[in-house]
Scaffold this motif. Structure first.
Motif, PDB file in Angstrom:
ATOM      1  N   THR A 144      17.185  -8.452  -6.378  1.00  0.00           N
ATOM      2  CA  THR A 144      18.116  -7.538  -7.056  1.00  0.00           C
ATOM      3  C   THR A 144      17.854  -7.636  -8.551  1.00  0.00           C
ATOM      4  OG1 THR A 144      19.806  -7.840  -5.364  1.00  0.00           O
ATOM      5  CG2 THR A 144      20.527  -6.956  -7.473  1.00  0.00           C
ATOM      6  N   SER A 157      18.214  -5.383 -12.639  1.00  0.00           N
ATOM      7  CA  SER A 157      18.888  -4.351 -13.417  1.00  0.00           C
ATOM      8  C   SER A 157      18.102  -4.108 -14.687  1.00  0.00           C
ATOM      9  CB  SER A 157      20.318  -4.779 -13.762  1.00  0.00           C
ATOM     10  OG  SER A 157      20.935  -3.826 -14.598  1.00  0.00           O
ATOM     11  N   GLU A 177      19.457   2.004 -18.633  1.00  0.00           N
ATOM     12  CA  GLU A 177      18.971   3.376 -18.546  1.00  0.00           C
ATOM     13  C   GLU A 177      18.348   3.795 -19.883  1.00  0.00           C
ATOM     14  OE1 GLU A 177      21.872   6.444 -18.287  1.00  0.00           O
ATOM     15  OE2 GLU A 177      23.387   5.310 -19.391  1.00  0.00           O
ATOM     16  N   ARG A 233      21.030   7.081 -15.952  1.00  0.00           N
ATOM     17  CA  ARG A 233      21.930   6.527 -14.942  1.00  0.00           C
ATOM     18  C   ARG A 233      22.847   7.595 -14.387  1.00  0.00           C
ATOM     19  NH1 ARG A 233      26.885   5.304 -14.016  1.00  0.00           N
ATOM     20  NH2 ARG A 233      27.456   6.339 -15.973  1.00  0.00           N
ATOM     21  N   LYS A 254      20.644   9.299 -11.600  1.00  0.00           N
ATOM     22  CA  LYS A 254      20.451   8.401 -10.468  1.00  0.00           C
ATOM     23  C   LYS A 254      20.622   6.974 -10.972  1.00  0.00           C
ATOM     24  CE  LYS A 254      17.343   7.270  -6.630  1.00  0.00           C
ATOM     25  NZ  LYS A 254      16.027   7.521  -5.979  1.00  0.00           N
ATOM     26  N   GLU A 255      21.433   6.223 -10.258  1.00  0.00           N
ATOM     27  CA  GLU A 255      21.805   4.900 -10.755  1.00  0.00           C
ATOM     28  C   GLU A 255      21.057   3.782 -10.044  1.00  0.00           C
ATOM     29  OE1 GLU A 255      25.869   2.197 -11.513  1.00  0.00           O
ATOM     30  OE2 GLU A 255      25.974   4.159 -10.517  1.00  0.00           O
ATOM     31  N   GLU A 256      20.762   3.916  -8.717  1.00  0.00           N
ATOM     32  CA  GLU A 256      20.159   2.835  -7.955  1.00  0.00           C
ATOM     33  C   GLU A 256      18.816   3.278  -7.358  1.00  0.00           C
ATOM     34  OE1 GLU A 256      22.926   1.558  -5.052  1.00  0.00           O
ATOM     35  OE2 GLU A 256      24.278   0.582  -6.509  1.00  0.00           O
ATOM     36  N   TYR A 257      17.853   2.318  -7.345  1.00  0.00           N
ATOM     37  CA  TYR A 257      16.520   2.549  -6.785  1.00  0.00           C
ATOM     38  C   TYR A 257      16.165   1.382  -5.868  1.00  0.00           C
ATOM     39  CZ  TYR A 257      16.027   6.001 -10.533  1.00  0.00           C
ATOM     40  OH  TYR A 257      16.190   7.078 -11.367  1.00  0.00           O
ATOM     41  N   GLN A 258      15.450   1.697  -4.756  1.00  0.00           N
ATOM     42  CA  GLN A 258      14.970   0.674  -3.829  1.00  0.00           C
ATOM     43  C   GLN A 258      13.442   0.724  -3.816  1.00  0.00           C
ATOM     44  OE1 GLN A 258      15.467   0.680   0.679  1.00  0.00           O
ATOM     45  NE2 GLN A 258      17.073  -0.797   0.059  1.00  0.00           N
ATOM     46  N   ASN A 260      15.969  -4.166  -5.078  1.00  0.00           N
ATOM     47  CA  ASN A 260      17.023  -3.199  -5.403  1.00  0.00           C
ATOM     48  C   ASN A 260      17.238  -3.214  -6.919  1.00  0.00           C
ATOM     49  OD1 ASN A 260      17.656  -2.412  -2.657  1.00  0.00           O
ATOM     50  ND2 ASN A 260      18.644  -4.419  -2.445  1.00  0.00           N
ATOM     51  N   THR A 267      19.003  -1.481 -10.307  1.00  0.00           N
ATOM     52  CA  THR A 267      20.121  -0.670 -10.781  1.00  0.00           C
ATOM     53  C   THR A 267      19.931  -0.373 -12.259  1.00  0.00           C
ATOM     54  OG1 THR A 267      21.607  -1.707  -9.190  1.00  0.00           O
ATOM     55  CG2 THR A 267      22.626  -0.552 -11.031  1.00  0.00           C
ATOM     56  N   SER A 326      21.539   0.051 -15.641  1.00  0.00           N
ATOM     57  CA  SER A 326      22.797  -0.266 -16.323  1.00  0.00           C
ATOM     58  C   SER A 326      23.110   0.792 -17.368  1.00  0.00           C
ATOM     59  CB  SER A 326      22.725  -1.651 -16.991  1.00  0.00           C
ATOM     60  OG  SER A 326      21.673  -1.687 -17.940  1.00  0.00           O
TER      61      SER A 326
END
Length: 766
Positions: A162, A164, A167, A223, A226-230, A252, A254, A256
């Protein structure tokens, strides 16, 4: 692998070091015939090594063949091939994993081995005589290494990951790092050399093939979009070549939030309505500016732009939903102003300087507030009313008026009430006003009626003052300060004035000075007062109050003439004047006078009793006549007592004529020598001798400084009285013959203490 397997059948790997393991530099391979030729070499050659040389063997891991896997062969040059040498094997896995042919020295692995479980085995070998089991050479140690094959894929032990990243970050911004591990041997081949790649997550992110560091690959990722990417990351061994094993993990990521969006009003105009009866401090409406950011980046501050209507309202921010709450600052009045218009500006509380250049980070909206008319109660023109009336005001008198007004647009009515005296039972009243069109709406105001007191009592002096003036007083000197009192109420607001009476206005001795603070002073108009000429002066004082109607009275101050020190302190006044502190009551004065009279009576009685007692003591007994001539009620004076009374004189009759008087007191007149006694008295002589004997032998006699007087005074005595009172004038013609036999000591007593007795008698007579 096959080539290496058969290479070990006939050839030994000879190393150039005494150590059997991990030698880096190899030597040439030597056959059995070469070994024999070395042994039978040129003359003078000495063999220093053992007959069979070897170092380590290799065995392939994960062997899947049906026959035991051949490892290698042991051989010594002492073996002639006649089966007289036997080979033995001991150490790790000997007999269970590895086996040896005792005759040929061939070594085989009995089962499949895993290098990741155990990479090598340490064993010991020896060649012995097959018949006697006697070692032909010392025991030697060797290693069998498990040869690695690529049988383990890379693994991500810490996944999934995980991470972060802010943005709007630029390309190449670090996000995170992933690490994969391979259990294969990293020192042999490419089985453990891992290469990283992205299977899913492009074009937003990239990964370094060697380090596994993930970075941004697309600029200005938003952000709010789109806020989250995998992201799917692969790690492959064999350097990423075809046939390598691979492992994957998920990251994952994110974005911020940063403050890259200003607040925006949903509309540019807000219309609010508020009743004119709204209380000051109450909320009259709400507006909101939306911000796409989150957290502290979405906090909004609202301000009212100065201008029309802005002074009537204020705005604050609701911390929970970021709404702007409009608050009333001043009372509203529909009749005065029906609408207010102003602008509200919304800005972020925490600005990011990187994005302020994108545009104005604020928004403005217009707010219009309409004031709604409310049916209001009447309003009095004063918050309260106060009226005064004297207690004797006749009934029917108008004492004041109360006025109220209805300010509603529909009716501008004015109401007035007149207060008329009916009967004075209460000093406070409450007025209620009911509008004609709405009796429910009422207003109240307090009306206070003060019933004023009639001035019935004249003022008078606050207390009986005992005033004195010094004989040496000067002109203009204040000798007494006094005040007044009045029985009328209230006492707090009374004001008194003081002056001399018209009849006494030409007084040349004293005058009155009004200090203006309800006190006045007696001031001298001349100097040189004399008690012998006049002891008492009377000064009339006129006192007037400020009541309605004003009252006045005349009081009289008694002034006594007294003698004083230069500084003005009192010494004495006339016999009739008794000066006591001002303020004592009549009872206290009488008590003090009674105490003085009682003390005088006690003193007179004490003096009379003392004189009578002394006389009776001298005359009561003719046999015991004794008195202390001198009594000191203090400590002795040491040498001063010795000089005052010469004790030696009493014991030495020869010095009688030389020291007849006290040396510490100058005699009033010179005394001459007494004539010798010519007569004899046996009675007196016997009496004196008897008393002397008694005192000489008495152990309880008084101390040395107490003297016994030996005297005999009876009816018809020729010597008459021996008192010093009658010996002021020395008569040299008197006959002292009766002292001839005992006289020296007796005359000494009389001469020394005569003067003291005389002075004591004079003091008592006084």
């Amino acid at each position: 692998h096959t080539e290496q397997k058969y290479l070990l059948l006939d050839i030994f790997s000879v190393m150039c070091s005494d150590s059997h393991m991990h030698v880096k530099t190899p030597c040439s391979r030597i056959s059995q015939s070469s070994v024999g030729s070395l042994r039978n070499g040129a003359a003078g050659f000495q063999r220093v090594k053992r007959g069979w040389v070897w170092n380590q063997f290799f065995v392939l891991e994960e062997y899947m063949g049906s026959d035991p896997q051949y490892v290698g062969k042991l051989h010594t040059d002492l073996d002639k091939g006649d089966s007289s040498v036997k080979y033995t094997l001991s150490g790790e896995g000997a007999g269970s994993i590895f086996t040896i042919d005792q005759t040929t020295g061939d070594i085989h692995a009995l089962r499949s081995l895993d290098r990741e479980e155990k990479p090598y085995y340490t064993l010991r070998a020896q060649a012995v005589d097959i018949d006697t089991n006697i070692p032909l050479e010392p025991e030697s140690e060797f290693v069998i290494k498990v040869q690695d094959i690529n049988d383990n894929e890379p693994k991500f032990l810490e996944g999934p990951y995980t991470a972060s990243v802010p943005e709007m970050s630029p390309v190449g911004t670090y996000v995170t790092q992933v690490t994969a591990t391979d259990a294969d041997d990293p020192t042999y081949g490419n089985s453990a050399r891992v290469v990283y790649s992205i299977l899913h997550g492009q074009p937003y992110f990239s990964v370094d093939p060697k380090t596994g560091v993930i970075k941004t690959a697309l600029p200005n990722m938003d952000r709010e979009v789109k806020e989250e990417y995998q992201v799917l990351i692969q790690a492959k061994d064999m350097g990423g070549q075809l046939g390598g094993l691979a492992g994957t993990t998920i990251v994952n990521i994110t974005l911020s939030d940063v403050n890259d969006n200003p607040p925006r009003f949903s509309k540019s105009f807000f219309h609010l309505r508020v009743p004119e009866s709204s209380a000051v401090g109450s909320a009259v409406g709400r507006i909101k500016a939306h911000d796409l950011d989150i957290g502290r980046n979405a906090e909004v501050e609202y301000i009212i732009v100065p201008g029309d209507g802005g002074a009537m309202f204020d705005i604050t921010t609701n911390e929970h939903n970021q709404e702007g709450i409009i608050i009333l600052k001043r009372p509203l009045d529909y009749e005065s102003k029906k609408a207010y218009t102003f602008k509200v500006e919304a800005t972020n509380a925490h600005l990011d300087p990187r994005f302020q250049s994108f545009g104005a980070f604020k928004d403005t909206a217009t707010v219009k507030i309409n004031v709604l008319d409310v049916d209001e109660p009447p309003v009095f023109n004063k918050p309260s009313y106060v009226m005064d009336v004297y207690e004797d005001t006749p009934a029917g008198t108008i004492i004041g008026a109360v006025t109220a007004q209805d300010l509603d647009a529909s009716a501008h009515s004015v109401f007035t009430w007149l207060y008329i005296v009916h009967h004075l039972l209460d000093r406070k009243a409450t007025v209620q006003m009911f509008p004609r069109n709405s009796p429910v709406l009422t207003s109240r105001v307090a009306v206070t009626v003060h019933v004023l007191d009639i001035n019935e009592f004249p003022p008078e002096l606050a207390s009986p003052y005992e005033t004195f003036v010094c004989e040496n007083s000067k002109v203009g000197q204040v000798i007494q300060v006094f005040s007044a009192k009045d029985q009328d109420l209230p006492s707090a607001g009374q004001q008194f004035s003081f002056r001399t009476s018209k009849e006494d206005i030409k007084n040349k001795n004293f005058t009155i000075r009004d200090f203006g603070n309800n006190t006045a002073g007696v001031v001298t108009k001349r100097s040189g007062f004399r008690r012998r000429l006049q002891e008492i002066y009377l000064l009339p004082v006129v006192i007037e109050d400020n009541g309605y109607p004003p009252k006045s009275s005349t009081g009289t101050l008694t002034i006594r003439v007294c003698g004083c020190e230069l500084d003005g302190s009192l010494l004495t006044c006339s016999a009739e004047a008794i000066f006591l502190p001002v303020g004592l009551s009549t009872g206290a004065l009488i008590a003090i006078l009674l105490c003085i009279i009682i003390l005088l009576v006690i003193v007179v009685l004490y003096v009379g009793l003392r004189r009578q007692k002394k006389k009776e003591t001298l005359m009561s007994s003719k046999e015991d006549i004794r008195d202390n001539v001198i009594h000191y009620d203090d400590e002795g004076g040491g040498e001063e007592d010795t000089h005052a009374f010469d004790m030696g004189t009493l014991r030495n009759p020869k010095v009688v004529k030389e020291n007849l008087f006290r040396r510490d007191i100058k005699p009033e007149m010179q005394r001459g020598p007494r004539p010798p006694a010519s007569q004899d008295s046996s009675d007196i002589r016997d009496f004196i001798n008897q008393r002397l004997k008694e005192h000489d032998t008495d152990n309880s006699a008084p101390p040395y400084d107490s003297l016994a007087t030996y005297a005999y005074e009876g009816d018809g005595s020729v010597a008459e009285s021996l008192s010093s009172i009658e010996s002021l004038v020395v008569d040299f013609e008197e006959d002292y013959d009766y002292l001839s036999d005992w006289g020296p000591r007796f005359k000494t007593l009389a001469g020394i203490f005569g003067e003291q007795d005389r002075q004591a008698g004079m003091a008592e007579d006084k």
